[in-house]
Design a protein around this motif. Sequence first.
Motif, PDB file in Angstrom:
ATOM      1  N   CYS A 135      43.780  48.426  47.160  1.00 37.31           N
ATOM      2  CA  CYS A 135      43.447  47.257  46.338  1.00 37.31           C
ATOM      3  C   CYS A 135      42.147  47.478  45.570  1.00 37.31           C
ATOM      4  O   CYS A 135      42.000  47.022  44.432  1.00 37.31           O
ATOM      5  CB  CYS A 135      43.332  46.018  47.222  1.00 37.31           C
TER       6      CYS A 135
ATOM      7  N   LYS B 253      46.718  38.929  45.405  1.00 39.35           N
ATOM      8  CA  LYS B 253      45.323  38.877  45.838  1.00 39.35           C
ATOM      9  C   LYS B 253      45.212  38.441  47.293  1.00 39.35           C
ATOM     10  O   LYS B 253      44.384  38.965  48.044  1.00 39.35           O
ATOM     11  CB  LYS B 253      44.543  37.917  44.932  1.00 39.35           C
TER      12      LYS B 253
ATOM     13  N   THR C  20      46.428  41.239  41.297  1.00 38.17           N
ATOM     14  CA  THR C  20      45.497  40.280  41.896  1.00 38.17           C
ATOM     15  C   THR C  20      44.982  39.270  40.878  1.00 38.17           C
ATOM     16  O   THR C  20      44.106  38.477  41.188  1.00 38.17           O
ATOM     17  CB  THR C  20      44.295  41.016  42.512  1.00 38.17           C
TER      18      THR C  20
ATOM     19  N   ASP D 203      44.309  46.770  39.901  1.00 36.85           N
ATOM     20  CA  ASP D 203      45.724  46.406  39.737  1.00 36.85           C
ATOM     21  C   ASP D 203      46.518  47.583  39.173  1.00 36.85           C
ATOM     22  O   ASP D 203      45.969  48.448  38.490  1.00 36.85           O
ATOM     23  CB  ASP D 203      45.864  45.213  38.793  1.00 36.85           C
TER      24      ASP D 203
ATOM     25  N   CYS E  43      45.839  41.380  49.369  1.00 37.98           N
ATOM     26  CA  CYS E  43      44.713  42.307  49.326  1.00 37.98           C
ATOM     27  C   CYS E  43      43.530  41.766  50.119  1.00 37.98           C
ATOM     28  O   CYS E  43      42.831  42.514  50.803  1.00 37.98           O
ATOM     29  CB  CYS E  43      44.312  42.580  47.878  1.00 37.98           C
ATOM     30  N   ASP E  44      43.312  40.467  50.034  1.00 32.61           N
ATOM     31  CA  ASP E  44      42.212  39.874  50.800  1.00 32.61           C
ATOM     32  C   ASP E  44      42.465  40.019  52.291  1.00 32.61           C
ATOM     33  O   ASP E  44      41.543  40.249  53.076  1.00 32.61           O
ATOM     34  CB  ASP E  44      42.059  38.392  50.445  1.00 32.61           C
TER      35      ASP E  44
ATOM     36  N   ASN F 132      50.009  34.899  42.775  1.00 30.06           N
ATOM     37  CA  ASN F 132      48.593  34.615  42.544  1.00 30.06           C
ATOM     38  C   ASN F 132      48.437  33.241  41.896  1.00 30.06           C
ATOM     39  O   ASN F 132      49.164  32.920  40.951  1.00 30.06           O
ATOM     40  CB  ASN F 132      47.985  35.663  41.612  1.00 30.06           C
TER      41      ASN F 132
END
Lengths: 252, 438
Positions: B188, B110, B223, B192, B113-114, B367
Motif C-alpha cells: 500500500c 483504503k 485508496t 495506488d 490498507c489501513d 472508498n
Amino acid sequence: MNVLRLPLVALSFLTFALQLLAAAHVCAQEVPPGTANTQALSELDPHRRPPSRRIESPERVILELRGGTYRVFPGEPYDTYFKSDSGPHLSVHADGILYREPNWFYVTLGGSFGWMRYTGKAQDAETGAPVGEETAMTVLPVTATAGFRFDALPRQLSIPFIFGVRVGWEWAHWSTTTGAIDDASGWSTGPVLSAQLALDLDTFERGGARALDEEWGINHTYIFGEIYKFIPTSKSLDLGGTNWVAGLGFVF
Amino acid sequence: MTCDGAARFASWSLAVLMLCAGPAKAQTEDDIDTSLSGTDSTTTDTSSTTTAGSSSSGTAGSTSVANGTVDGTTGTFTVKLLYAGGDADNHEQDYSEQASTTGYVIPINKASCDQGTIEVQLNGVNTAYLYLEPWYSTGSGQCNQGDRNTRVTSSQNCTKLSFAGDDSQGQISGRTRFNVVVNIGPVCAAGDGDKQLYFLALRSQNSSETTQSFGVLKFTVDTTGPTPATNLSSEPGETQIPLKWDAPADALTTSTAWIVVDPILAGEDQDSGVEDDAAVADDAGTDSDAGTTTDATDTSVQCPSSVLIANSTPDTSTLRDLEDQGELIIKRISPGSKESTTLDGRDFGLNVNLAAATVVIFDQAGNPSTMSNVVCVQVVDTTGFWDQYQANGGTAEPGCACSVPGARTGRFGFLAALPGLVLLGVCIARVRSRRRAR
C-alpha cells in the motif's frame, strides 16, 4: 392533458394504418381486372365469383380504451391539495351486445375499470405552509352500465357519426395517503350517466374495415368523445362531477 | 510380400501400436517436482517447474511473467484472496475465494490498507518444498526468478513481506492447501495501482535458494475516494422527508451511497440566537437576548453534530458502530449516482424534531468520499387531504362496511368483479336463448 392526447391520437393513426394495411392486403389478393383469365375464372369457376353480398362476422362485444381528465373536487379541501391536478383518468370499458338491429342500433350491457391519482404537497400542521412530503389520493372507479348506440347514420347514409348513451352504477374505491402513512380508504358509490359522440372510421375506409373484420374479427372501429357524470350518494366521499374522456373503440 | 509391401505393413503395425498405447501421459506437477527433488536448481529449473504447472493449472511460466502484464494462470499453485480486512460493509465486496488468475480486478481499498493485512488461500502447493515466502515487486516483477540475492537487486527490486501473527505460517509442513495472513503495508505504501504478490515455495531459506514453485496474486490498490456530493438540501416533513443533492460525475451506478443521519435529541441543540432557546443549551450570554424566552431575530435552525462534519473524511467503521448503538441512522442507497431519497422522521426517535444529515458516496473499491454539506432535517407534524377533510367537517367515512380507517380495504376484488359477473350472466343467457332457437 397533452400527455393524454398523444396516445389517443397514436391509437387513431394505428387504427387507420391497420385498415389501410388490411385493404392493401385484400387488393393484393384480387385477380387483376380486365384480363381474359379474370373473366374466365370469374364466369366459369363458381368458387372465384365475387360474393353476392357482404359477409360480416357476428358482433358480440364493444371494447373502448379511454383517457381523459377528471377534475371534480369542488372547494376545500380538494382545492388546497389537488387544485392543479386533473388526473389523468384512464379506463377500459367493455360492453356485451344484448341486441343488435343490423345497421341501426345496439343495446348493450357492460362495465368499466379505471384509475386516477392526485398528489399535492402536505402542509405543516402548525403553520399551514407546504412541506416536502406528499399527500395523495388514488381512485379506482368501477362501473356497471346499460347502453344504447345508434349507428344508422354511418350504416345507412354514410354519415360517420354514432351516438350513444349509458346509464349505470359506479363504485369508486378511494384511498388517501400522507407521506408514508395510509390515512383512509373507502368507497364512493352512485349512479353514473354518459353521452357519447363517436366518429365512425369505417365510413372513410370501407375496404380496410372489411379486411379488419376478415383478419381480426373487428367489425367496426371508431374514435369518440364522451361526457359523463358521476353522482355519489350522500354518505360517499364526494368524487362526483361532470367530466370527459376520449378514446378508441372496437366492435368485435 | 514385396519389399514395398513389407514396409507398408511395418508402418501400419507401428501406427496401430501407437494408437493402442494411447497418447503420451502428461507429466504431473508431482512428477516434475519429484524429478527435481534434491536439485537446488537455478532459473532454468524454474522454467521447467512452471511448465509442469501448466499441466495442472493452465498456461504458466516465469517466462510469461513480464513486468505487470501477467495474463492467465500464473505460477504452479493457485492463490485466492479470502479477506482484505477493513470494514466489510464499507467494502461492499465479496472476496470469497477470488482467484488471482482473472487479472487486476480485485480492489484493495483504503480501509484494507489501513488494516494492513490480507488473508489468502494457497492451493496445490507441492509438499516437496519446505518454506513459503510472500514477496512484492516494485521493480520489473518476476520475483520468482533468481536467488535471494538477485531478487532484491535494483532490476527486480523485490521486497519480502512478513506474515501477520504466527511465523509458522511460512512452514509448508506437508500441506498442499492452507491459508496465510500477510502484511501488505509495503504494498500500500507504494501507492495506488496494479500489484502482484509472489508466494514462493522454497527448499531452503539461505541466500542461494531459488524458487521452484510459486503462485501470484494480482490486485489493484485504490485508496482514493470519489468526489463528494454537493448541494444537499432538505424540506420539512414527517414520514417522507425529501433529500436532494448533486452527485459527482464519477459516482457510479454500480456503487452505493450512504445517507447518514444524526438525530438531535431535545436539549442537545446549540442554537445560540435561535428561537425558544433561552435557558437551554449553550446560548447563555452568546446572544443579545439571552435570558428571554424567544429571540425572533434569528429563526434559522442549526443541527450541530459531533460526527457529521462537512468536507471531512468519514470513519466508516465508527459510523457503523454508532449505527449499531442506535445513535446514527445510515440509509444505504443504490446506485451511488442517485440524487434523491426520502427519510422517515419516525425513525429518528420519539420527540426528535431535528437531525443532521450528510451524504457519503463510495467508489467501486469501497472508498468513501468526504462528507457533503451537512443539512438540518426538520420533522414537523403534517396534515394531508384526509386530515383536512375531517377538519372541514367532511361526512364521508372510510370503508364501505368492508374497511377500516387507516388501512387499505383489500376487498376490492369482489366489487371490481361485479361488472364481469354481469357480463358473464348476459353471455350465458344469450347462449341459452340460441340453444332454444335451434
